[in-house]
Design a protein around this motif. Structure first.
Motif, PDB file in Angstrom:
ATOM      1  N   THR A 567       0.879  -1.028  -0.005  1.00 16.38           N
ATOM      2  CA  THR A 567      -0.020   0.118   0.056  1.00 16.38           C
ATOM      3  C   THR A 567       0.820   1.261   0.005  1.00 16.38           C
ATOM      4  O   THR A 567       0.659   2.272  -0.706  1.00 16.38           O
ATOM      5  N   ALA A 570       2.132   1.860  -3.311  1.00 13.86           N
ATOM      6  CA  ALA A 570       1.139   2.404  -4.380  1.00 13.86           C
ATOM      7  C   ALA A 570       0.923   3.909  -4.121  1.00 13.86           C
ATOM      8  O   ALA A 570       0.841   4.638  -4.977  1.00 13.86           O
ATOM      9  N   ALA A 571       0.918   4.286  -2.942  1.00 14.90           N
ATOM     10  CA  ALA A 571       0.735   5.522  -2.564  1.00 14.90           C
ATOM     11  C   ALA A 571       2.090   6.490  -3.033  1.00 14.90           C
ATOM     12  O   ALA A 571       1.920   7.394  -3.405  1.00 14.90           O
ATOM     13  N   LEU A 574       2.082   6.612  -7.231  1.00 13.58           N
ATOM     14  CA  LEU A 574       0.841   7.386  -7.610  1.00 13.58           C
ATOM     15  C   LEU A 574       0.978   8.646  -7.110  1.00 13.58           C
ATOM     16  O   LEU A 574       0.470   9.620  -7.679  1.00 13.58           O
ATOM     17  N   GLN A 576      -0.781   9.572  -4.597  1.00 14.25           N
ATOM     18  CA  GLN A 576      -2.145   9.818  -4.028  1.00 14.25           C
ATOM     19  C   GLN A 576      -2.420   9.123  -2.870  1.00 14.25           C
ATOM     20  O   GLN A 576      -1.631   8.016  -2.545  1.00 14.25           O
ATOM     21  N   VAL A 578      -4.247   6.532  -0.850  1.00 13.10           N
ATOM     22  CA  VAL A 578      -4.708   5.075  -1.176  1.00 13.10           C
ATOM     23  C   VAL A 578      -5.244   4.419   0.122  1.00 13.10           C
ATOM     24  O   VAL A 578      -4.761   4.431   1.282  1.00 13.10           O
ATOM     25  N   ARG A 579      -6.425   3.829   0.113  1.00 13.47           N
ATOM     26  CA  ARG A 579      -7.077   3.259   1.189  1.00 13.47           C
ATOM     27  C   ARG A 579      -7.973   2.041   0.676  1.00 13.47           C
ATOM     28  O   ARG A 579      -8.411   2.004  -0.453  1.00 13.47           O
ATOM     29  N   ARG A 628       3.869  15.318  -7.974  1.00  7.89           N
ATOM     30  CA  ARG A 628       3.792  14.064  -7.392  1.00  7.89           C
ATOM     31  C   ARG A 628       4.878  13.105  -7.373  1.00  7.89           C
ATOM     32  O   ARG A 628       4.959  11.984  -6.962  1.00  7.89           O
ATOM     33  N   PRO A 697      -4.819   1.294 -10.866  1.00  5.14           N
ATOM     34  CA  PRO A 697      -5.778   1.099  -9.849  1.00  5.14           C
ATOM     35  C   PRO A 697      -7.184   0.285 -10.310  1.00  5.14           C
ATOM     36  O   PRO A 697      -7.976  -0.103  -9.344  1.00  5.14           O
ATOM     37  N   GLU A 704      -8.544   1.933  -3.256  1.00  7.98           N
ATOM     38  CA  GLU A 704      -8.783   2.811  -4.292  1.00  7.98           C
ATOM     39  C   GLU A 704      -7.964   3.982  -3.908  1.00  7.98           C
ATOM     40  O   GLU A 704      -7.735   4.396  -2.802  1.00  7.98           O
ATOM     41  N   PRO A 705      -7.691   4.926  -5.139  1.00  8.22           N
ATOM     42  CA  PRO A 705      -7.046   6.102  -4.711  1.00  8.22           C
ATOM     43  C   PRO A 705      -7.955   7.049  -4.411  1.00  8.22           C
ATOM     44  O   PRO A 705      -9.106   7.412  -5.366  1.00  8.22           O
TER      45      PRO A 705
END
Length: 731
Positions: A567, A570-571, A574, A576, A578-579, A628, A697, A704-705
């Protein structure tokens, strides 16, 4: 990178260390700009390359029974117990190699030159000035780390790290049958000779010395000092003999003296400093600059002059390979656009000149400008010498031969004790003194082709490598039998500054407290902060504090994780938040973790975890860059409760708390005590961030972002550490 590529890279690196026809390796013999830190990095690179190239195995062959004779086990001799020698040994011990390691030191204790040296200062990055990160307080090494201090204090720090490594056997991976490395340490080896054996594959070492306690080198191994003569066959030898003592000098560089102290007798004394290398320049500065400290002087002179500093960075970067010339500095100081800053720096230095000393700087060429032709002199020492010259703070002189030198001293009334000779060392003599004729000839061959043996000082290892005992670079995947959750729970640690850990602990505890107050979790809740860390060519995420919240274990701070996994990966990738979405099942969440390779370098996610969230922290970027792409860190949260983080309101409040933290963090460096700085280090590792694969995603089942992440407009990195001087630039 596959196993073949990794081995090939390691083999190429080993060629720069190895004698042409023997398994003898030299550390940093032909490199320029040698420092304690650069030698330690070369030492760890050698340990890494020996393991990854297969020269030293991490385990016994399949079917070997622990305690039985292992014909594949190597015997390694390390000659020299200075910083480099001890670091090679410590790196091999940390990897739990299948070998017996012997360390030999000719003097009475380890690190003998710097032992008790209170008048010399060591700073890990000072010779990188004015590059970004040069003010970083810590060497940030995974093994035998140290921070800026007096040389004698650095010895104490490294010895403390040595005790931690040498006094404890590393925990082996599961199913390992090889015995732990055996370590023997000898001091006062007044006789040591290395010769080639007739089989050409091994080396014979004979020595007379005193065996010392492996973890306490000042103590004899058997309770009483007992010299003994021995001889043994070794598979490979590492020469970490350093560069010897200075030639022609009666006052050695690392010995304590009073050059920097005010005169207590006559009002003004004249000194002769003979030499044109860094050692001679440092003594010139100590004699002519009041309150001179090598680790502070540049910050004190250039503080608040960002325009001048930026120009100096450009000049250094442009001329690093050939050396900055007298004319290069002259062009800066005569630039009308920099006149105000240049004059201010000049006046600051002029005000610091000592009034009780004069110095004659004896150089080979009567032109001071030709001093800058010598590429051995570091950038900042060239600059400071140039500024002193502009101040008229010393007199360049020449004197050819002993008679001319003696005449010069008599002419200026300089007694013997005020003549400082810094003519360099005889590094070849230190190498050949312990080798037989055949090996000496190989050393001569290397001296004839030094360009083939320059090793550089960029870390070759990946993040956490030396905290993975018994495992190589490419044996960390989920399918590797040796990689267990017990091992992964505490491995891959890198240096974590205490102030950074304190800030992270305080903040994450506050976030956990808020979540508990509004969500009342039924069981475990975990909150932690990871910071982006460049380690060698890899960018990793380092856990900055133990997990905060109810029901957690300790001892996890400092671990590193690949920046594309799980996780947090991924954050990070991206940029972004993420959860896990509301309604996601544990099975769906586990499937996403498998797809994101969570278990490749971290523990398997607990089966009870039902909800996760990761909040990236975006840092300051240059104009035109994608915001980002500079992720400073990632906050990670998980819970045993389902749908724990699906509500936007709670997530927005956590993001808001994070934003408040980021807005306040720059002020941490302006505390009353003034001993905290947020400095860069290992900055070159960021180059591969843009090449990382971006997850899709749309393929996720549980994740989900969502939402916009917090943004630290005033920060480029998270590396709060202790500092003993004023930063050159505002942070």
């Amino acid at each position: 990178m596959d196993v073949t590529d990794m081995a090939g890279r390691a083999e190429e690196l080993l060629k720069t260390y190895k004698l042409p026809d023997s398994t003898v390796y030299m550390v940093g013999t032909f490199d320029k700009g040698i420092t304690v830190l650069s030698q330690q990095i070369r030492a760890l690179n050698l340990a890494w390359a020996l393991v990854e190239a297969g020269e030293v195995a991490l385990a016994a062959p399949e079917g070997h029974v622990a305690g039985a004779v292992d014909p594949t086990r190597k015997r390694i001799a390390i000659v020299g117990a200075g910083f480099a020698g001890l670091t090679v040994a410590a790196g091999l011990l940390k990897k739990r190699v299948n070998a017996d390691i012997y360390v030999f030191e000719r003097r009475d204790t380890v690190m003998p030159l710097q032992h008790g040296s209170d008048s010399r200062w060591l700073h890990p990055h000072i010779y990188d000035w004015p590059s970004r990160g040069s003010e970083a307080y810590s060497a940030a090494l995974p093994v035998l780390n140290w921070t800026a201090s007096r040389a004698s204090d650095v010895v104490v720090q490294v010895l403390s790290g040595w005790r931690d490594v040498a006094g404890i056997d590393q925990v082996p991976p599961e199913d390992t049958t090889s015995d732990p490395p055996r370590l023997r340490l000898f001091c006062n080896t007044r006789h040591l000779l290395i010769r080639s054996n007739t089989d050409a594959a091994t080396l014979q070492v004979e020595w007379i010395g005193e065996e010392r306690d492996r973890a306490e080198p000042a103590l004899p191994a058997g309770g009483q000092p007992s010299p003994s003569g021995e001889s043994a066959t070794f598979d490979l030898v590492v020469l970490a003999v350093g560069f010897g003592l200075e030639t022609d000098s009666h006052t050695y560089y690392w010995r304590n003296e009073t050059l920097a102290q005010p005169q207590l007798g006559q009002a003004r004394s004249t000194y002769v400093v003979s030499g044109s290398g860094d050692g001679a320049m440092i003594d010139l500065f100590r004699l002519r600059i009041s309150h001179f400290r090598q680790d502070r002087i540049l910050a004190e002179l250039f503080s608040g002059r960002d325009d001048l500093l930026e120009r100096l960075r450009t000049v250094k970067k442009t001329n690093d390979s050939n050396g900055t010339s007298f004319e290069d500095f002259g062009a800066i100081w005569e630039d009308p656009g920099l006149a105000e800053s240049a004059e201010e720096v000049q006046e600051r230095l002029r005000a610091r000149l000592r009034q009780d000393t004069d110095v004659l700087l004896r150089v080979r060429n009567p032109s001071f400008a030709n001093l800058f032709v010598d590429k051995r002199v570091s950038f900042q020492n060239r600059l400071l010498a140039y500024l002193l010259y502009r101040c008229g703070a010393f007199t360049p002189v020449t004197a050819d031969g002993v008679e001319d030198f003696a005449r010069l001293a008599r002419e200026h009334g300089v007694p013997h004790e005020r003549v400082i000779i810094r003519h360099g060392t005889e590094k070849k003599a230190g190498l050949t003194a312990v080798l037989d004729g055949t090996l000496r000839a190989e050393v001569e061959q290397c001296f004839n082709e030094p360009e083939k043996h320059t090793q550089g000082d960029s870390p070759a290892w990946s993040g956490g490598y030396f905290d993975m005992p018994g495992l190589g670079e490419l044996t960390t995947g989920a399918g590797t039998p040796q990689t267990t959750d017990v091992v992964r729970g505490h491995w891959r640690r890198e240096y974590l500054p205490s102030p950074t850990e304190a800030v992270a602990t305080t903040f994450c505890a506050a976030v956990a407290g808020y979540i508990v107050s509004v969500a009342e979790p039924s069981a475990r809740l975990r909150v932690t902060l990871h910071r982006t860390l460049a380690a060698g060519d890899e960018v990793v995420l380092q856990q900055c504090c133990d997990y905060q919240g109810p029901g957690n274990d300790t001892g996890r701070a400092g671990r590193t994780f690949p920046s594309a996994n799980g996780t947090i990966g991924a954050a990070f990738t991206l940029g972004q938040v993420v959860r896990s979405r509301d309604g996601a099942t544990r099975e769906e969440l586990r499937a996403d973790m498998d797809a994101l390779s969570l278990n490749e370098a971290s523990q398997d996610m607990a089966a009870s975890v039902a909800s996760v969230a990761a909040i990236p922290i975006l840092g300051a970027t240059k104009p035109g860059d994608d915001a980002r792409r500079n992720v400073l860190g990632v906050i990670y949260i998980d819970s045993y409760d389902e749908d724990a983080f699906g509500q936007d309101e709670m997530m927005r409040r956590v993001i808001g708390m994070t934003q408040n933290l980021l807005d306040a963090l720059p002020a941490v460096t302006n505390t009353t005590a003034g001993r905290i700085a947020n400095t860069e280090f290992w900055v070159n590792g960021r180059s591969d961030v843009s090449r990382r694969p971006v997850p899709d995603p749309s393929t996720w089942l549980a994740l989900e972002p969502v939402l916009d992440p917090p943004h630290a407009s005033g920060l480029r990195h998270l590396n709060f550490d202790f500092s003993d001087f004023t930063p050159v630039e505002k942070q």
